[in-house]
Enzyme design. Structure first.
Site, short mmCIF file in Angstrom:
data_model
loop_
_atom_site.label_atom_id
_atom_site.label_comp_id
_atom_site.label_asym_id
_atom_site.label_seq_id
_atom_site.Cartn_x
_atom_site.Cartn_y
_atom_site.Cartn_z
CG ASP A 1 5.85 -0.58 -2.30
OD1 ASP A 1 6.71 0.08 -2.91
OD2 ASP A 1 5.64 -0.48 -1.09
CB CYS B 1 1.21 5.00 -3.77
SG CYS B 1 2.49 6.27 -3.67
CB CYS C 1 7.69 4.48 -5.61
SG CYS C 1 9.16 4.39 -4.57
NE ARG C 2 3.18 1.75 -4.82
CZ ARG C 2 2.52 1.12 -3.87
NH1 ARG C 2 1.75 0.08 -4.18
NH2 ARG C 2 2.60 1.51 -2.61
CB SER C 3 0.82 8.21 -6.09
OG SER C 3 1.57 8.72 -5.03
CG ASN D 1 2.99 11.53 -2.88
OD1 ASN D 1 2.94 12.72 -2.55
ND2 ASN D 1 2.73 11.15 -4.10
P1 4NP Z 1 5.19 4.22 -2.82
O1 4NP Z 1 6.40 3.28 -2.33
O2 4NP Z 1 4.04 3.93 -1.88
O3 4NP Z 1 4.94 3.77 -4.20
O4 4NP Z 1 5.69 5.64 -2.71
C1 4NP Z 1 6.91 3.27 -1.03
C2 4NP Z 1 7.77 4.26 -0.63
C3 4NP Z 1 8.31 4.21 0.64
C4 4NP Z 1 7.98 3.18 1.49
C5 4NP Z 1 7.10 2.20 1.09
C6 4NP Z 1 6.55 2.24 -0.18
N1 4NP Z 1 8.55 3.12 2.79
O5 4NP Z 1 8.37 2.10 3.48
O6 4NP Z 1 9.24 4.07 3.21
#
Ligand code: 4NP
Length: 162
Positions: free
Chosen positions: A131, A14, A19-21, A17
């Protein structure tokens, strides 16, 4: 003469790294452990951005996962690196923009599978795991539902092609 099945390696990808992955990694690893397959299939996760490198998953992801029986607390974020292309047979993006990064960075001779994780859940209306980072709490639950469905499909694929 029968050959031992070789290890299959899967990387969930993702943006951050956190939240989703890592949710996908935790859910898929539990599925493997429940089936006694953790020595045959290896799962990891990473982000295409390095902003959260070394950090545990977002507390909202940890809490949502815990409510459904998954423990994400020991996971730590790391960025995608070139060795990943020489390690993983499946590199599965949570959305189209991270898929584009995976394809763009891919060595010409990469022989594995690069695709969207939700391709393994063809019955779902979604093609991407949304996201949840800037959204309301419900987004984290939906991530879990999508990830659980695709994990079942992915495992079926790996067992068929292992
Ligand atoms: P992820 O979510 O890609 O599922 O881990 C996010 C985590 C942090 C951010 C964006 C998406 N950020 O902008 O910091």
């Amino acid at each position: 003469m029968s050959a031992l099945p070789s290890t299959q390696r899967v990387l969930f990808v993702c943006l951050g790294n956190i939240c989703r992955s890592p949710t996908a990694e935790g859910v898929f690893r539990k599925l493997l452990a429940d089936r006694g397959l953790e020595h045959r299939i290896h799962a990891d996760s990473c982000g295409t951005a390095d902003w959260h490198s070394g950090k545990p998953p977002d507390p909202r992801s940890i809490a949502a996962a815990k409510r459904r029986g998954y423990d994400l607390e020991a996971l730590r974020a790391r960025p995608l690196c070139w060795e990943d292309y020489y390690t993983f047979d499946y590199m599965l993006a949570m959305d189209e923009s991270n898929l584009e990064v995976l394809r763009r960075e891919s060595p010409l001779d990469y022989a594995g599978h690069i695709g969207l994780f939700l391709d393994f859940a063809p019955d779902l209306p979604e093609r991407e795991v949304p996201d949840p980072y800037y959204g309301e709490g419900d987004g984290f639950l939906r991530v879990l539902e999508l990830v659980e469905a695709a994990s079942d499909g992915l495992l079926a694929e790996l067992l068929q092609h292992g």
